[in-house]
Design a protein around this motif. Structure first.
Motif, PDB file in Angstrom:
ATOM      1  N   ILE A  77      20.281  52.471  44.345  1.00 25.11           N
ATOM      2  CA  ILE A  77      20.115  52.013  42.966  1.00 25.11           C
ATOM      3  C   ILE A  77      19.421  53.087  42.135  1.00 25.11           C
ATOM      4  O   ILE A  77      19.851  53.410  41.018  1.00 25.11           O
ATOM      5  N   VAL A  78      18.355  53.668  42.681  1.00 26.84           N
ATOM      6  CA  VAL A  78      17.625  54.722  41.960  1.00 26.84           C
ATOM      7  C   VAL A  78      18.527  55.923  41.726  1.00 26.84           C
ATOM      8  O   VAL A  78      18.539  56.503  40.633  1.00 26.84           O
ATOM      9  N   ALA A  79      19.328  56.298  42.731  1.00 23.66           N
ATOM     10  CA  ALA A  79      20.239  57.436  42.573  1.00 23.66           C
ATOM     11  C   ALA A  79      21.268  57.162  41.472  1.00 23.66           C
ATOM     12  O   ALA A  79      21.548  58.043  40.648  1.00 23.66           O
ATOM     13  N   ALA A  80      21.822  55.953  41.442  1.00 23.64           N
ATOM     14  CA  ALA A  80      22.805  55.608  40.414  1.00 23.64           C
ATOM     15  C   ALA A  80      22.175  55.628  39.020  1.00 23.64           C
ATOM     16  O   ALA A  80      22.773  56.125  38.060  1.00 23.64           O
ATOM     17  N   CYS A  81      20.960  55.097  38.912  1.00 20.67           N
ATOM     18  CA  CYS A  81      20.261  55.104  37.615  1.00 20.67           C
ATOM     19  C   CYS A  81      19.909  56.524  37.192  1.00 20.67           C
ATOM     20  O   CYS A  81      20.040  56.884  36.017  1.00 20.67           O
ATOM     21  N   ALA A  82      19.458  57.338  38.154  1.00 19.93           N
ATOM     22  CA  ALA A  82      19.062  58.718  37.846  1.00 19.93           C
ATOM     23  C   ALA A  82      20.244  59.513  37.306  1.00 19.93           C
ATOM     24  O   ALA A  82      20.108  60.243  36.311  1.00 19.93           O
ATOM     25  N   ASP A  83      21.409  59.366  37.933  1.00 22.88           N
ATOM     26  CA  ASP A  83      22.566  60.124  37.468  1.00 22.88           C
ATOM     27  C   ASP A  83      23.178  59.542  36.199  1.00 22.88           C
ATOM     28  O   ASP A  83      23.882  60.250  35.479  1.00 22.88           O
ATOM     29  N   ALA A  84      22.927  58.268  35.917  1.00 17.59           N
ATOM     30  CA  ALA A  84      23.386  57.707  34.646  1.00 17.59           C
ATOM     31  C   ALA A  84      22.496  58.173  33.489  1.00 17.59           C
ATOM     32  O   ALA A  84      22.982  58.461  32.402  1.00 17.59           O
ATOM     33  N   LEU A  85      21.186  58.251  33.736  1.00 18.54           N
ATOM     34  CA  LEU A  85      20.274  58.726  32.686  1.00 18.54           C
ATOM     35  C   LEU A  85      20.328  60.235  32.511  1.00 18.54           C
ATOM     36  O   LEU A  85      20.212  60.747  31.404  1.00 18.54           O
ATOM     37  N   PHE A  86      20.471  60.954  33.615  1.00 22.97           N
ATOM     38  CA  PHE A  86      20.473  62.420  33.593  1.00 22.97           C
ATOM     39  C   PHE A  86      21.722  62.924  34.306  1.00 22.97           C
ATOM     40  O   PHE A  86      21.661  63.353  35.454  1.00 22.97           O
ATOM     41  N   PRO A  87      22.886  62.885  33.630  1.00 23.04           N
ATOM     42  CA  PRO A  87      24.133  63.291  34.288  1.00 23.04           C
ATOM     43  C   PRO A  87      24.213  64.799  34.495  1.00 23.04           C
ATOM     44  O   PRO A  87      23.536  65.578  33.822  1.00 23.04           O
ATOM     45  N   ALA A  88      25.067  65.193  35.423  1.00 24.36           N
ATOM     46  CA  ALA A  88      25.214  66.615  35.759  1.00 24.36           C
ATOM     47  C   ALA A  88      25.733  67.429  34.584  1.00 24.36           C
ATOM     48  O   ALA A  88      25.362  68.575  34.415  1.00 24.36           O
ATOM     49  N   GLY A  89      26.563  66.882  33.753  1.00 22.96           N
ATOM     50  CA  GLY A  89      27.129  67.636  32.625  1.00 22.96           C
ATOM     51  C   GLY A  89      26.353  67.476  31.340  1.00 22.96           C
ATOM     52  O   GLY A  89      26.874  67.755  30.260  1.00 22.96           O
ATOM     53  N   GLY A  90      25.106  67.056  31.427  1.00 24.12           N
ATOM     54  CA  GLY A  90      24.302  66.824  30.230  1.00 24.12           C
ATOM     55  C   GLY A  90      23.742  68.103  29.639  1.00 24.12           C
ATOM     56  O   GLY A  90      24.054  69.208  30.091  1.00 24.12           O
TER      57      GLY A  90
END
Length: 195
Positions: free
Chosen positions: A48-61
């Motif tokens: 859950i934390v990993a999914a939230c982390a990548d939604a808030l801070f995506p790789a292409g940001g």
């Protein structure tokens, strides 16, 4: 019968909140009795934390480091382990609330971790703008924890032009090129900015 149908959204919200309260009781009883665990989060909570982390801070940001690349899962795990024992079930409840909120509020009836990235971002955006106070507070709490970990990462700090410093408010004695102590200057907040 029509009155019951009219109140279904409220009844659904009450049932969801009751389920979350039961989950908090279960998580409180499941906590280990002594010592700080080496891994405070379960496998599901880490996902859950990993999914939230990548939604808030995506790789292409704007910053090329994603949330998981910045080590947010490990950061949150350590953060939960350092939290006083009576507060840990509430933090776990926060993660499970995010995981189950798409079932109650949409956009799709699925767990947060099973949604595509675009839908995860939409779920967090709807939480941030929700008229329901509990959803907004959940989003703010999650964003605060993850932002602290993200900004603590050296690659992220370097990308935004901030030097990592564990004691930013202490004055440092500067030395001149000859090795003589010079006057102490206030710490630098950013290139060209002083305190």
């Amino acid at each position: 019968m029509s009155e019951l149908v009219a109140h279904l959204p409220v009844i659904g919200l009450i049932v969801a909140l009751a389920a979350l309260a039961l989950a908090a009781v279960f998580l409180a009883r499941r906590a280990p009795a002594s010592g700080v665990p080496s891994c405070a989060l379960s496998v599901r909570e880490r996902a859950i934390v990993a999914a939230c982390a990548d939604a808030l801070f995506p790789a292409g940001g704007p910053i090329p480091v994603s949330g998981t690349e910045a080590g947010l899962v490990e950061y949150v795990d350590r953060y939960v382990a350092r939290t006083p024992r009576p507060l840990r079930p509430y933090m776990r409840l926060l993660f499970h609330f995010v995981e189950l909120s798409p079932w109650v509020f949409g956009p799709r009836r699925a767990r947060f971790t099973r949604l595509p990235q675009a839908d995860r971002i939409a779920v967090l955006a709807s939480m941030a703008q929700s008229c329901i106070y509990l959803r907004r507070v959940t989003f703010l709490s999650l964003r605060t924890m993850l932002s602290m970990g993200y900004l603590a990462n050296e690659k992220v700090a370097g990308a935004i032009g901030v030097a990592c410093c564990a004691t930013p408010f202490e004055r440092r004695a500067a030395t001149s090129p000859a090795g003589d102590p010079a006057a102490a200057e206030p710490p630098s907040l950013a290139p060209g900015v002083t305190g």
